[in-house]
Motif scaffolding. Structure first.
Motif, PDB file in Angstrom:
ATOM      1  N   THR A 673      31.703  46.058  66.548  1.00 26.93           N
ATOM      2  CA  THR A 673      30.075  45.068  66.298  1.00 26.93           C
ATOM      3  C   THR A 673      29.818  46.679  67.835  1.00 26.93           C
ATOM      4  O   THR A 673      30.050  47.254  68.375  1.00 26.93           O
ATOM      5  N   LEU A 693      25.015  45.157  62.555  1.00 21.70           N
ATOM      6  CA  LEU A 693      26.916  44.418  62.756  1.00 21.70           C
ATOM      7  C   LEU A 693      26.703  44.401  64.603  1.00 21.70           C
ATOM      8  O   LEU A 693      27.550  45.559  65.205  1.00 21.70           O
ATOM      9  N   GLY A 816      36.057  41.602  67.422  1.00 22.13           N
ATOM     10  CA  GLY A 816      35.428  41.628  66.570  1.00 22.13           C
ATOM     11  C   GLY A 816      36.919  41.151  65.539  1.00 22.13           C
ATOM     12  O   GLY A 816      38.035  41.053  65.960  1.00 22.13           O
TER      13      GLY A 816
END
Length: 864
Positions: A673, A693, A816
């Motif tokens: 991310t 992302l 994540g």
């Protein structure tokens, strides 16, 4: 009804300095211990923070201690306070504590528990505690200028630790009747400790300072992190491609040059930046009693920098060819990692960590301190001498010398007079001074620094010298040195910290001796649930509108550079800002504003053919293209390949350089991310598209709570309950409360400790929007516990108990998804050494052919 106990520490506060040494002793030849302290009082060494209790009063000038906390030759200062002392309470006096961390009615603030004002009886015990505060002629009276450590116990169990603030004493028949006090939770200590200290007043790692020249600046600008670590010992200092005075353009024909002067980029056009992590470490180094845990120790925080832009244009005191000719030395603590003054001689010993005795002593004695700076040059030189307050950077005195040779003496007198002396720069508690000697050229010189302590006895008109201490500096000569502390932007430490708390929506609370700082989204992951239905008064309740505003604005305090200003004039939504709500709603506007600069960067095009280059940059110029100054700038750094050799510095093209960015690299904000350092959704200036992302400050830190506040189905429920001690002592603000089969989150709790009556403010939100978007549901069973089975410097192994009915587990690393597994163990690798990670496990279900997930069960763990 439980037993309430209130313990207060430090009702008798005495300060002094050590004048002699013996094992397990405190020796002060000016002391009056027989009448001012008691056996059992606590003695603290102000330099080392070591403590011991008084076991015997040997004489007016000597105490026996439970531990050996003063050692020759350190002439330390001390504080003597009472140990925790149980105060008397009125039999029917109630203490009501309000507890909240993330209050949805005031989302931009950091909260700590606090009480309403309550009364303590003027009993014999409490009169001793407050030392008859109403009588102005009492020697060594209670010092109401300080908040004093306090503990509230319920049935003998610690309930809250914090501080007591003395407010007033009420009189009846001219005698004390009651003392009015307020209790604050222990998170309040942060502001008290750092006070008005600025970023320039912190103690940074001396290895950060460097010779300001082309070689070093270009290394910081072009080298990879591994090279920086091997060359300079860390990667905490870099130089980004942000220009303080030039507006650089590129063309194949003319190359990389300023649009006005047609000159290329040289090292003096750039300024260094420092990692935010290094600033936090400097705070901890300056204040050893502060130790942060949580978010500030995670890899997610390690990728942000502050640009050292103290003044508009060139580096402070830099001349056109890049020289910064200055000598900087600091007189402060004996234990500083890089002491700039070394004790040379005197009549007492090393007095660094010198807390000045109060100018007005209760026994009529007056205390003052003289500092003398002697500077000697063998040749005629031009130079300026400045003495500054080390903590705040405020100027105390400045002297300019022209064509000066030989020795000059500069003397300043200092007193500790608290508010009596007003805002005078010579009114100090700790003798913390910075000595700067600046010139146009490098100078060879010698200088000495001397401290003298003088006392004037009562009814005497003459000060008598008690001791002297002489020092020599580490930095004798005026050299071309970039001093980190001197180049930090103007900002108070407390404003810097509160800005970070707002920026990332951090919750701050005391955890033992540490100050824990957590992302709100992490704090709320591991809640427990308590069914309190049978304790709630169901006959009456109130349902309110949750939020009293029509709109929320999220913004930055300053936007001084031309690109962002031009953008805001053109765009309907200001760059990097976010608003939520609707002007049609009822109410005002609530603003969350960060005390930082917001800058727009750019990717240059070739002006010959409009093709994109690989040059990303920032220019801190106003709309007239003149150098300017704003608030401190925080950014992320991207190590950018200079693929086509378009960017040049000093006439050469490096293979890579430090590109400033409002977006982190992939994986730097959670696993796989990236974070935009904007509240609004923006295209990355270099990629020229919204990064995949990615999330932003609003979406990552605030959206769950803001959406909850504006959701038309959201309500603020106010219940009255009588919670048992078994729940009160365990309940945390992240927990859920269940009432009549409905689950609520806690907004605030107000508890009367005498009656157990608890006023609850709750809001109806079982799942936040981010959890719903992840297909996470509160009703699904989650993993009971995550356990670390082993770890080393690059990996962490975790295990967990199996959950019935699941089809697998998602393992979460810093927000994540790290991996998916059907087992109950996994190895997380590769990780960074000495870094804190948030690790979670999410149970995965298959419901009607669709994936559904439980809430995360999380832990925080640090690699070796």
């Amino acid at each position: 009804m439980q037993i309430i106990e209130l313990y207060i520490k430090g009702y008798n506060r005495l300060e002094g300095g050590v004048t002699g040494f013996a094992t397990n002793k405190l020796v002060d030849n000016t002391g009056v211990f027989n009448t001012s302290v008691s056996v059992g009082d606590i003695v603290t060494n102000k330099r080392t923070h070591l403590t011991a209790s008084i076991t015997a009063i040997d004489s007016d000038t000597q105490l026996s201690l439970s531990a050996d906390i003063f050692a020759s030759p350190n002439t330390d200062q001390f504080i003597i306070e009472s140990d925790y002392f149980r105060a008397d309470l009125f039999e029917d006096e109630s203490i009501t504590i309000t507890d909240t961390l993330l209050n949805l009615k005031d989302i931009g603030k950091v909260f700590t528990p606090f009480s309403q004002q309550f009364n303590l009886p003027a009993s014999k015990t409490n009169n001793k505690l407050f030392r008859h505060y109403e009588k102005q002629n009492v020697l060594n009276s209670f010092d109401a200028r300080f908040k004093h450590d306090a503990i509230i116990k319920l049935n003998g169990v610690d309930y809250k630790k914090g501080k007591i603030q003395f407010k007033s004493v009420t009189l009846k028949d001219n005698k004390a009747h009651a003392y009015k006090v307020v209790f604050f939770g222990d998170a309040v200590v942060l502001k008290e400790i750092v006070g008005d200290t600025t970023l320039q007043g912190l103690i940074y790692d001396n290895a950060y300072n460097f010779t300001y020249n082309q070689t070093n600046i270009e290394n910081f600008f072009t080298a990879d992190l591994a090279t920086l670590i091997s060359t300079y010992g860390s990667d905490d200092i870099i130089v980004p491609n942000i220009h303080h005075s030039k507006n650089m353009r590129y063309s194949t024909t003319d190359g990389y040059e300023d649009s006005i002067t047609s000159t290329g980029l040289v090292y003096t056009d750039l300024k260094p930046a420092i990692k935010l992590k290094a600033i936090i470490e400097a705070i901890e180094r300056t204040y050893p009693e502060l130790s942060f845990t949580g978010f500030f120790k995670t890899s997610m925080f390690f990728n942000f920098y502050m640009w050292m832009h103290k003044n508009e244009g060139y580096v402070t005191n830099a001349n056109p060819d890049g020289a910064v000719n200055i000598s900087v030395n600091r007189f402060r603590h004996q234990d500083d990692e890089d002491p700039k003054y070394t004790y040379a001689s005197g009549t007492i010993g090393d007095v660094r960590t010198l807390y000045l005795l109060p100018y007005f002593n209760a026994d009529g004695v007056r205390n003052r301190y003289n500092v003398t700076l002697s500077i000697t040059t063998s040749t005629a030189e031009n130079y300026i001498v400045r003495i500054k307050n080390g903590a705040t950077g405020d100027l105390i005195t400045s002297r300019e010398f022209t064509n000066q040779s030989g020795t000059v003496n500069i003397q300043e007198e200092f007193r500790n007079q608290s508010s009596v002396f007003g805002s005078s720069p010579n009114n100090l508690d700790l003798l913390d001074l910075i000595v700067e000697i600046e010139s146009e050229n490098t100078i060879t010189m010698t200088h000495t620094f001397s401290v003298e302590y003088e006392r004037k006895p009562q009814n005497s008109g003459t000060y008598v010298s008690q001791w002297t201490a002489n020092y020599t500096p580490t930095n004798q000569d005026v050299l071309n040195t970039f001093e980190i502390s001197r180049q930090m932007p103007e900002m108070k430490v407390i404003d810097f910290l509160s800005g970070l708390f707002k920026m990332f929506n951090l919750l701050v609370y005391k955890d033992g001796d540490n100050i824990n700082v957590e992302l709100a989204k992490v704090y709320y992951q591991n809640e427990d649930a308590y069914d309190i239905t049978k304790y709630v008064d169901m006959e009456k309740a109130t349902v309110d509108r949750l939020f009293q505003y029509k709109k929320m604005d999220f913004k930055f305090k300053s936007k001084e550079s031309f690109l962002v200003q031009f953008s805001d004039e053109i765009q309907t939504v200001p760059f990097a800002e976010e608003d939520f709500g609707d002007d049609k709603f009822d109410g005002g506007t609530y603003t969350v504003e960060l005390p930082f600069e917001k800058m727009m960067y750019e990717r240059l095009t070739d002006t010959d053919d409009n093709s994109l280059t690989y040059i990303g940059q920032g220019a801190f110029l106003n709309k007239q293209f003149e150098p300017t100054i704003g608030e401190p700038l925080i950014f992320s750094s991207i190590y950018q390949s200079n693929t086509d050799s378009e960017l040049t510095i000093g006439g050469s093209a490096p293979s890579s350089y430090r590109r400033p960015s409002n977006v982190t690299a992939i994986g730097e904000w959670g696993y796989n991310t990236r974070l935009q350092l904007n509240f609004g959704l923006e295209a990355d200036e270099f990629l020229q598209e919204i990064p995949t992302l990615s999330t932003n400050l609003f979406e990552d830190g605030y959206y769950d709570y803001v959406q909850t506040m504006f959701d038309p189905t959201s309500r603020l429920f106010k219940y009255t309950a009588y919670l048992p001690l078994s729940i009160l002592l365990k309940l945390q603000l992240k927990d859920k409360l269940v009432i009549a089969n409905n689950a609520y989150r806690i907004n605030s709790i107000k508890t009367n400790l005498l009656t157990n009556k608890t006023d609850l403010e709750l809001y109806n939100r079982s799942e936040f929007v981010s959890q719903i978007n992840n297909n996470q549901f509160a009703y699904l069973d989650r993993v009971a516990q995550v356990t670390v089975s082993s770890k080393n410097s690059s990996s962490i192994n975790i295990t967990w108990s199996a959950v019935t009915g699941v089809v697998g587990y998602d393992v979460i690393l810093d927000g994540g998804v790290f991996d998916t597994t059907v087992g109950t163990a996994i190895k997380l690798s590769p990780l960074e050494s000495g870094t804190t990670y948030n690790i979670g496990v999410r149970a995965k279900y298959s419901i009607s052919g669709a994936d559904a997930y439980s809430f995360d069960t999380s832990i925080t763990e640090t690699t070796l």
